[in-house]
Design a protein around this motif. Structure first.
Motif, PDB file in Angstrom:
ATOM      1  N   LEU A  87       0.419  -1.166   0.171  1.00 24.28           N
ATOM      2  CA  LEU A  87      -0.040  -0.181   0.036  1.00 24.28           C
ATOM      3  C   LEU A  87       1.170   1.084  -0.046  1.00 24.28           C
ATOM      4  N   LEU A  88       1.874   1.429   0.741  1.00 26.22           N
ATOM      5  CA  LEU A  88       2.921   1.765   0.747  1.00 26.22           C
ATOM      6  C   LEU A  88       3.817   2.673  -0.517  1.00 26.22           C
ATOM      7  N   MET A  89       3.888   1.772  -0.854  1.00 23.45           N
ATOM      8  CA  MET A  89       4.666   0.993  -2.542  1.00 23.45           C
ATOM      9  C   MET A  89       3.264   2.550  -3.355  1.00 23.45           C
ATOM     10  N   ARG A  90       2.432   1.632  -3.064  1.00 19.18           N
ATOM     11  CA  ARG A  90       1.573   2.227  -4.379  1.00 19.18           C
ATOM     12  C   ARG A  90       1.191   4.236  -4.190  1.00 19.18           C
ATOM     13  N   ALA A  91       1.737   4.220  -2.598  1.00 17.11           N
ATOM     14  CA  ALA A  91       0.370   5.431  -2.406  1.00 17.11           C
ATOM     15  C   ALA A  91       1.908   6.479  -3.313  1.00 17.11           C
ATOM     16  N   ALA A  92       3.012   5.733  -2.424  1.00  9.06           N
ATOM     17  CA  ALA A  92       4.262   7.167  -2.989  1.00  9.06           C
ATOM     18  C   ALA A  92       4.791   6.829  -3.678  1.00  9.06           C
ATOM     19  N   ASP A 114       9.478  -8.778  -4.014  1.00 10.81           N
ATOM     20  CA  ASP A 114       9.429  -9.181  -3.058  1.00 10.81           C
ATOM     21  C   ASP A 114       8.295  -9.883  -2.935  1.00 10.81           C
ATOM     22  N   LEU A 115       7.027  -8.914  -3.378  1.00  6.80           N
ATOM     23  CA  LEU A 115       6.050  -9.105  -2.759  1.00  6.80           C
ATOM     24  C   LEU A 115       5.417  -9.717  -4.208  1.00  6.80           C
ATOM     25  N   ASP A 116       5.910  -9.721  -5.319  1.00 10.11           N
ATOM     26  CA  ASP A 116       5.204 -10.669  -6.596  1.00 10.11           C
ATOM     27  C   ASP A 116       4.569 -11.818  -6.332  1.00 10.11           C
ATOM     28  N   GLY A 117       5.274 -12.638  -5.315  1.00 12.52           N
ATOM     29  CA  GLY A 117       4.465 -13.814  -4.499  1.00 12.52           C
ATOM     30  C   GLY A 117       3.773 -14.123  -3.778  1.00 12.52           C
ATOM     31  N   GLU A 118       2.836 -13.333  -3.863  1.00 20.09           N
ATOM     32  CA  GLU A 118       1.886 -13.436  -2.617  1.00 20.09           C
ATOM     33  C   GLU A 118       0.581 -12.200  -4.026  1.00 20.09           C
ATOM     34  N   PRO A 119      -0.253 -13.399  -4.755  1.00 20.68           N
ATOM     35  CA  PRO A 119      -0.801 -12.822  -5.189  1.00 20.68           C
ATOM     36  C   PRO A 119      -1.615 -12.394  -4.377  1.00 20.68           C
ATOM     37  N   PRO A 120      -2.834 -11.412  -3.192  1.00 22.18           N
ATOM     38  CA  PRO A 120      -3.245 -10.530  -3.106  1.00 22.18           C
ATOM     39  C   PRO A 120      -2.554  -9.472  -2.902  1.00 22.18           C
ATOM     40  N   VAL A 121      -1.424  -9.885  -2.183  1.00 23.27           N
ATOM     41  CA  VAL A 121      -0.710  -8.470  -1.923  1.00 23.27           C
ATOM     42  C   VAL A 121       0.021  -7.313  -2.979  1.00 23.27           C
ATOM     43  N   ALA A 122       0.074  -8.922  -4.669  1.00 25.33           N
ATOM     44  CA  ALA A 122       0.649  -8.380  -5.996  1.00 25.33           C
ATOM     45  C   ALA A 122      -0.204  -7.862  -6.661  1.00 25.33           C
ATOM     46  N   ALA A 123      -1.359  -8.002  -6.042  1.00 22.31           N
ATOM     47  CA  ALA A 123      -2.323  -7.711  -6.928  1.00 22.31           C
ATOM     48  C   ALA A 123      -2.452  -6.263  -6.597  1.00 22.31           C
ATOM     49  N   ILE A 124      -2.205  -6.195  -5.367  1.00 18.75           N
ATOM     50  CA  ILE A 124      -2.326  -3.893  -4.925  1.00 18.75           C
ATOM     51  C   ILE A 124      -1.833  -3.463  -6.227  1.00 18.75           C
ATOM     52  N   GLU A 126      -0.563  -4.562  -9.117  1.00 22.57           N
ATOM     53  CA  GLU A 126      -0.529  -4.674 -10.899  1.00 22.57           C
ATOM     54  C   GLU A 126      -1.281  -3.570 -11.252  1.00 22.57           C
ATOM     55  N   ASP A 127      -1.104  -2.154 -11.189  1.00 30.25           N
ATOM     56  CA  ASP A 127      -1.520  -1.039 -12.315  1.00 30.25           C
ATOM     57  C   ASP A 127      -0.238  -0.939 -11.842  1.00 30.25           C
ATOM     58  N   CYS A 128       0.916  -0.808 -11.346  1.00 30.95           N
ATOM     59  CA  CYS A 128       1.832   0.400 -11.502  1.00 30.95           C
ATOM     60  C   CYS A 128       3.049   0.520 -12.455  1.00 30.95           C
ATOM     61  N   ARG A 129       3.587   0.866 -12.823  1.00 29.31           N
ATOM     62  CA  ARG A 129       4.880   0.886 -13.677  1.00 29.31           C
ATOM     63  C   ARG A 129       6.096   1.458 -13.438  1.00 29.31           C
ATOM     64  N   GLU A 131       8.752   3.962 -13.697  1.00 28.58           N
ATOM     65  CA  GLU A 131       8.059   5.613 -14.506  1.00 28.58           C
ATOM     66  C   GLU A 131       9.430   5.626 -15.533  1.00 28.58           C
ATOM     67  N   ALA A 132      10.599   5.269 -15.245  1.00 33.25           N
ATOM     68  CA  ALA A 132      11.452   5.443 -15.421  1.00 33.25           C
ATOM     69  C   ALA A 132      12.057   4.183 -16.689  1.00 33.25           C
ATOM     70  N   CYS A 133      11.532   3.022 -17.032  1.00 38.22           N
ATOM     71  CA  CYS A 133      11.658   2.041 -18.103  1.00 38.22           C
ATOM     72  C   CYS A 133      10.503   1.168 -18.397  1.00 38.22           C
ATOM     73  N   GLY A 134       9.465   1.418 -17.695  1.00 36.73           N
ATOM     74  CA  GLY A 134       7.726   0.680 -17.833  1.00 36.73           C
ATOM     75  C   GLY A 134       7.999  -0.542 -17.308  1.00 36.73           C
ATOM     76  N   THR A 135       8.231  -1.325 -17.115  1.00 35.05           N
ATOM     77  CA  THR A 135       8.806  -2.408 -16.114  1.00 35.05           C
ATOM     78  C   THR A 135       7.611  -2.713 -15.056  1.00 35.05           C
ATOM     79  N   HIS A 136       7.274  -3.562 -14.823  1.00 34.10           N
ATOM     80  CA  HIS A 136       6.938  -3.511 -12.957  1.00 34.10           C
ATOM     81  C   HIS A 136       7.667  -3.912 -12.270  1.00 34.10           C
ATOM     82  N   HIS A 137       9.021  -3.633 -12.507  1.00 36.34           N
ATOM     83  CA  HIS A 137       9.692  -4.089 -10.921  1.00 36.34           C
ATOM     84  C   HIS A 137      10.005  -2.149 -10.796  1.00 36.34           C
ATOM     85  N   HIS A 138       9.345  -1.129 -10.795  1.00 32.06           N
ATOM     86  CA  HIS A 138       9.536  -0.380  -9.696  1.00 32.06           C
ATOM     87  C   HIS A 138       8.097  -0.135 -10.336  1.00 32.06           C
TER      88      HIS A 138
END
Length: 142
Positions: A87-92, A114-124, A126-129, A131-138
């Motif tokens: 939630l903090l990653m998403r908000a910030a 580190d959170l990708d292995g937890e589907p409910p947490v990773a779902a929080i 999922e629509d984030c990319r 800014e620099a490269c467009g991947t899911h890593h950041h």
């Protein structure tokens, strides 16, 4: 649906691999390859003053200093959970959270991967990319 949470110490990585504000992009990329990490706390005088990810370093000169490219560090106490981190990653709009001990000192790091292995947490996240490269890593929401 409530996301399943785990305590941050179960998923955080340690020890931290830190850079100094005066380190060059070249040094940072070498450290990323050597240690297999993508996110770095940036220190000055023994204190964390920011964060940088390798995506922030992609389109700058190799002699640029990471202190000029860093972003503010986002922290969460080690008593937090993986849901709190997501939630903090998403908000910030960040791809990593520095985990702090009871005295407020950084003791680990949690990244989106580190959170990708937890589907409910990773779902929080999922629509984030990145800014620099467009991947899911950041994180950066479109």
């Amino acid at each position: 649906m409530q996301a399943e949470s785990f305590p941050l110490p179960l998923v955080m990585r340690r020890p931290l691999v830190a850079l100094h504000v005066f380190d060059s992009v070249s040094v940072a990329l070498d450290a990323a390859q050597e240690h297999g990490v993508h996110h770095f706390p940036v220190c000055e005088g023994g204190q964390v003053v920011g964060m940088v990810c390798t995506c922030d370093l992609q389109e700058v000169g190799m002699e640029s200093r990471v202190g000029q490219l860093m972003r503010p560090a986002v922290t969460l106490p080690m008593t937090g959970s993986t849901t709190d981190a997501a939630l903090l990653m998403r908000a910030a709009d960040v791809g990593s959270i520095l985990v702090t001990d009871r005295k407020g000192a950084p003791c680990g790091i949690v990244t989106r991967s580190d959170l990708d292995g937890e589907p409910p947490v990773a779902a929080i996240l999922e629509d984030c990319r990145c800014e620099a490269c467009g991947t899911h890593h950041h994180l950066h929401r479109y």
